[in-house]
Design an enzyme around this catalytic site. Structure first.
Site, PDB file in Angstrom:
ATOM      1  N   ALA A 268      12.999   0.049 -12.395  1.00 37.86           N
ATOM      2  CA  ALA A 268      11.987   1.373 -12.371  1.00 37.86           C
ATOM      3  C   ALA A 268      12.706   1.979 -12.287  1.00 37.86           C
ATOM      4  O   ALA A 268      13.221   2.973 -11.386  1.00 37.86           O
ATOM      5  CB  ALA A 268      11.441   0.685 -11.046  1.00 37.86           C
ATOM      6  N   HIS A 443      -9.590  14.756  19.379  1.00 38.60           N
ATOM      7  CA  HIS A 443      -8.093  13.148  19.970  1.00 38.60           C
ATOM      8  C   HIS A 443      -8.992  12.236  19.787  1.00 38.60           C
ATOM      9  O   HIS A 443      -9.892  12.157  20.690  1.00 38.60           O
ATOM     10  CB  HIS A 443      -7.544  13.576  21.498  1.00 38.60           C
TER      11      HIS A 443
END
Ligand SMILES: Cc1cc2nc3c(=O)[nH]c(=O)nc-3n(C[C@H](O)[C@H](O)[C@H](O)COP(=O)(O)OP(=O)(O)OC[C@H]3O[C@@H](n4cnc5c(N)ncnc54)[C@H](O)[C@@H]3O)c2cc1C
Length: 464
Positions: A268, A443
């Protein structure tokens, strides 16, 4: 094919080409797309999508092993590589047929064959039936790129693989060498390591994921080693000796050659642009190494000829290709689009833990002469991360101390490839530290860490 004359011919139907074609059709143009292999290009067939499908299997496998932590029971956990690959191929096929549907819906003519420019606005296409000639006022080159192969490290599909082989593996690697720790190398290393391959990554630079901020590379390195990966940095594979059952890699590290045996190697080491056999030299198109040279509007310097996506150079990302496609279609239609700014394009790596970033690293910001403020927030300080069992990770933000401009954001940990877009929007809107600090984050979410990292840069962090 009835019409042979179009307003626009797009060569290549990857995320650059097919998106450019759709936008041009929306703007009223008669459009033809020429594709020599398959709609969707590398991204849908051999890149972004099938890799993410594989990595999802690895993620579920990893979580199954952690079942006990969550009060669950899972016995006899195992995998069937053929079935994992089959799912990945099915996902790719579903999306590429979707592109076919989009071409029809937008009345775009699709010509399957290899295209070559034979003059300004003239394209010849070698199809199964023979050769066709198409003409248009404008042509977009979107022919993409392929794996780079270094001499001696060439893939053979059996022991030495490119990404294409790694997506359809002939066997499950036992001892795997991954050459190169960019996004592609690290994603495959992460996939096979999670499934149990004894994985070594060799990187020529001084750290893994070398385009990322140094703090993120260091964090990633530790996380990968904890998972059992071996990382060799400042190391170079010089030679591969291919035996019957093993490949011996000659790896230069610290001025010495070490020899290590593997059964599989994934190379790669980058990509090269598909610039050959397109008739570019004859038209005087400038090519730098393997990429077409363009200006900020993807113009090649030849009237009516544009190049977008991987063939036009870094960053080699699908969303960059698509955005350039839209920009060029609008330019051709006489609109006034903004050029694509590379520093506002996020890069995401879907390894475990995930990595995502946008803008400048700390080192780059300093090199450019900025006086900076840096904020950092760890996943361990976030309620949702703890509830998810994902306490490992961090978010780093970099601001211009003078103007408050968000110069860069760097993340590692669960779901950061989704989170990063919040900062991308912020940068696009030219947000400052004040806007970000005044924004209310829901949240409990991982996104609260994005807020905390900004607060930390200005000495106002709450949960740390
Ligand atoms: C393993 C892997 C994973 C990746 N993961 C990601 C990711 O997660 N996110 C991301 O953003 N990017 C990722 N990428 C990169 C991404 O795939 C590319 O940036 C993107 O595909 C580029 O799009 P493109 O349209 O420029 O070219 P391509 O997608 O390469 O498409 C070009 C098309 O042109 C065709 N073509 C070439 N020459 C001719 C010709 N002469 N005539 C007709 N047709 C021609 C080709 O057959 C091909 O279909 C990954 C790449 C790989 C290899």
């Amino acid at each position: 094919m009835a019409a042979k004359s179009f307003d626009l011919i797009v060569i290549g139907a990857g995320p650059g080409g097919y998106v450019a074609a759709i936008r041009a059709a929306q703007l009223g143009m008669a459009v033809a797309v020429v594709e020599r292999e398959h709609l969707g290009g590398i991204c849908l067939n051999w890149g972004c999508i099938p890799t993410k499908a594989l990595l999802r299997s690895a993620e579920v496998f990893h979580l199954m092993h952690r079942a006990k932590e969550f009060g669950l029971k899972a016995d006899g956990i195992d995998f069937d590589l053929d079935a994992v690959v089959k799912r990945s191929r099915k996902v790719a096929k579903q999306l590429t047929s979707g592109v076919g549907g989009l071409m029809k819906k937008n009345k775009i003519t699709v010509v399957m064959g290899a295209a070559k420019l034979i003059g300004k606005g003239k394209v010849s296409v070698k199809t199964e039936a023979g050769t066709d000639e198409l003409t248009a006022k404008n042509v977009i080159l979107a022919t993409g790129a392929r794996a780079r192969e270094l001499p001696g490290l060439e893939a053979d599909g059996k022991q030495v693989w490119t990404y294409k082989h790694a997506l359809q593996p002939p066997h499950m690697p036992k001892k795997l060498l991954v050459i190169g720790s960019g996004a592609i190398g690290i994603e495959f290393a992460s996939f096979y390591n999670t499934l149990g391959a004894d994985t070594t990554v060799v990187e020529v630079m001084d750290r893994v994921l070398p385009v990322e901020d140094a703090d993120i590379s260091a964090f990633a390195n530790k996380a990968f080693e904890k998972q059992g990966m071996k990382i060799m940095q400042k190391a170079m594979v010089k030679q591969l000796d291919r035996g019957k059952d093993k490949v011996t890699a000659h790896i230069e590290v610290g001025g010495k050659i070490e020899k290590h045996d593997f059964d599989t190697v994934i190379s790669a080491v980058g990509i090269v642009g598909n610039v050959e056999d397109l008739g570019l030299e004859e038209l005087g198109v400038k090519i730098d190494r393997t990429h077409v040279v363009t200006d900020a509007y993807c113009r090649t310097g030849v009237d009516g000829l544009y190049a977008i996506g991987d063939i036009a150079g870094a960053p080699w990302l699908a969303h960059k290709a698509s955005h350039e496609g839209v920009m060029v279609a609008e330019l051709i239609a006489g609109k006034h689009p903004h050029p694509v700014k590379p520093e506002s394009i996020a890069g995401c790596t879907y390894c475990h833990p995930q990595v995502a970033s946008v803008g400048y690293s700390e080192a780059k910001a300093k090199e450019l002469g900025y006086e900076i403020k840096v904020g950092k927030f760890p996943f361990i300080g976030n309620g949702k991360a703890i509830a998810l069992g994902e306490e490992s990770g961090m978010i780093k933000t970099i601001f211009d101390a003078k103007t408050g401009e968000l110069l860069g954001a760097h993340m590692i940990g669960a779901e950061v490839t989704e989170l990063i877009q919040g900062y991308v929007v912020g940068r696009q809107l030219e947000t400052t530290e004040e806007d970000l600090m005044n924004t209310v984050f829901p949240h409990p979410t991982l996104s609260e860490m994005m807020h905390e990292s900004v607060l930390d840069a200005y000495g106002r962090v709450i949960h740390m």
